[in-house]
Design an enzyme around this catalytic site. Sequence first.
Site, PDB file in Angstrom:
ATOM      1  N   ASP A  54       0.860  -1.182   0.000  1.00 20.47           N
ATOM      2  CA  ASP A  54       0.000   0.000   0.000  1.00 20.47           C
ATOM      3  C   ASP A  54       0.897   1.233   0.000  1.00 20.47           C
ATOM      4  O   ASP A  54       2.087   1.151  -0.303  1.00 20.47           O
ATOM      5  CB  ASP A  54      -0.927  -0.038   1.215  1.00 20.47           C
ATOM      6  N   HIS A  81      -4.012   5.858   4.229  1.00 23.31           N
ATOM      7  CA  HIS A  81      -4.758   4.673   3.799  1.00 23.31           C
ATOM      8  C   HIS A  81      -4.125   3.401   4.351  1.00 23.31           C
ATOM      9  O   HIS A  81      -4.816   2.528   4.899  1.00 23.31           O
ATOM     10  CB  HIS A  81      -4.808   4.627   2.268  1.00 23.31           C
ATOM     11  N   SER A 138     -11.339  -1.706   0.672  1.00 24.35           N
ATOM     12  CA  SER A 138     -10.007  -1.740   1.290  1.00 24.35           C
ATOM     13  C   SER A 138     -10.109  -2.233   2.724  1.00 24.35           C
ATOM     14  O   SER A 138      -9.347  -3.104   3.158  1.00 24.35           O
ATOM     15  CB  SER A 138      -9.372  -0.349   1.279  1.00 24.35           C
TER      16      SER A 138
END
Length: 565
Positions: free
Chosen positions: A76, A174, A476
């Site tokens: 990520d 994130h 996600s």
Amino acid sequence: MPPQSENTKPPAGYYYLWHLAALRVIDADFGPLTRPLPSNNESALRNAANPVITGSVWDTIAELGAVSPAKVALIDVGISPDHPNLTTRIDHNASIDLATHRYGARALEILNDTNSSYKEEKQAFFSGLDISGLGNLGLSDDDKEYLDDIVAEYAASNGVQRRLLDSNTMFASHGTACAGLIVGEPAALPSGDSENPSPPEYLLTNPDSTEAHPNKNPNLLPYFGADPFSRLVNITTSFEEDARQFIAAFLYAHLQNVDVIVMPRGIPDPKRSAVEPKNELKADLERWANRDAADLFARIAVAEQGPSELEPKAPQTGSNPDRLWKILKQLIIGVSRKIPVICAAGNSGESQLIYPASLAAPDNGIVAVGAVTVEGFRSCYSNYGEGLTLVAPSDDSEVFNRHQLRVDRLSPFAAKHQYSADGGKEYCYSYFSLLSTDLPGVFGYDEGKAPWSSLLPSANNPGVGGGYYTSFGGTSGAAALVGGVAALMQRTHRAVHGGTGKLNGVAVKNILQEASNLNSNVEPGLRPLTPDCMNADNEDVIDPSYFFGAGLLNAATAVNAVLTS
């Protein structure tokens, strides 16, 4: 706007780890059913805010004795290296940044002394890289030779260790949120006893205990990911269309011999990440294609008349721009057969999956994860369709189209519109989201706006104005939760068989599917998984597996399957 009934109101609050109860990672009693199952546009919930916690999958595994942690690779945009709920879960010595250096970079420390001299040291992160164990990747002889050259290049390469500010402290919101859902653990110690800390599950069942406290920072929660006993290898990548960067990421995960790979985002393959157009749009695209063809012929005619200005991004004579992307595709599939690759299905509400979740097939270990709400519906943004493996809990958002209406009727903007489901169907909007760890400071999702983020800068808070937690969701978040459950399965396998062995990717995927159920309801909700229409009339009459794959994952069932295997 229809009148607000008691059934359509959201709960006054909800348990901040409700998603772990929905996955049966923890056993939570939300009370009995108190009313008949409501219609599709009415909320269907038990006592969401105050469950009674009676046990957990963690207890089941702990009864097997000491078990080595699983290693989860998160590919990520990075993870906050010093988040109090994550810092002991991150394998800092194995994590790597492939976004800022082709052969990898790692921050040794964060320098606060402005007079300190800059220092950069070489480090061979890929030393010993060997892919022979992956077997036949299905490449042509030329492409296999090309990949072998890439592997040899990385095996002999040197990355850098930098004594600079870690870029993950600024761009990793994130990844930090996904990491919390996978391996977050309480930053807690018992009073006056730092040598023998209470186990994390102690705080789950005794949150008000005077024997253990959530760190000296009162802004921290006793937070839990799906497997707070495993470790995370942070593999940082960017959003650039750089196939080599992602080839390196999967090669590195293979080199580290991780137990699970989590890919909570798409890969920007120019060809394979393209979304197929809906039938009603194909006619328009044909017109565009004809226009492009006419433009091509015009440029050819100009070229025949003499040399023209070179287009920098155009493929040059003899080049094959898809070659590296094709190698990456086969590498992902090959790695997945050894290590499960948990992928997000995508957040565009399309009846097709993003790449690489779209590679999921029965003969590989790629797990495509969709999202569902506590109300039993597919999260309105969640992609679905052929290839979807299973679903996990997440948040929701509004929908306004000719196929369905899903509205937050408590929003102040709702009163400004005459929303109506006449001629269509209204589906209940979910007010639940996933609480997860946030990047501290102004670069985090909440930037200090949420109530749990209202901290002031201090010695215990590396952020400036921002906090440690955020509302999160998307596929996600769902994929991250499934990645945590896969880690639980690998730890259980070690407990049963001893050593450091692991289940291969196909075996993990099969067990995950067998442990999922299309008839489940998402705790503390009451409604079973229910199809809805998004992109076509009467789409909700299609088989439920089209929307939910094998169904909602049950972590306890998955762990028990490993125990009895």
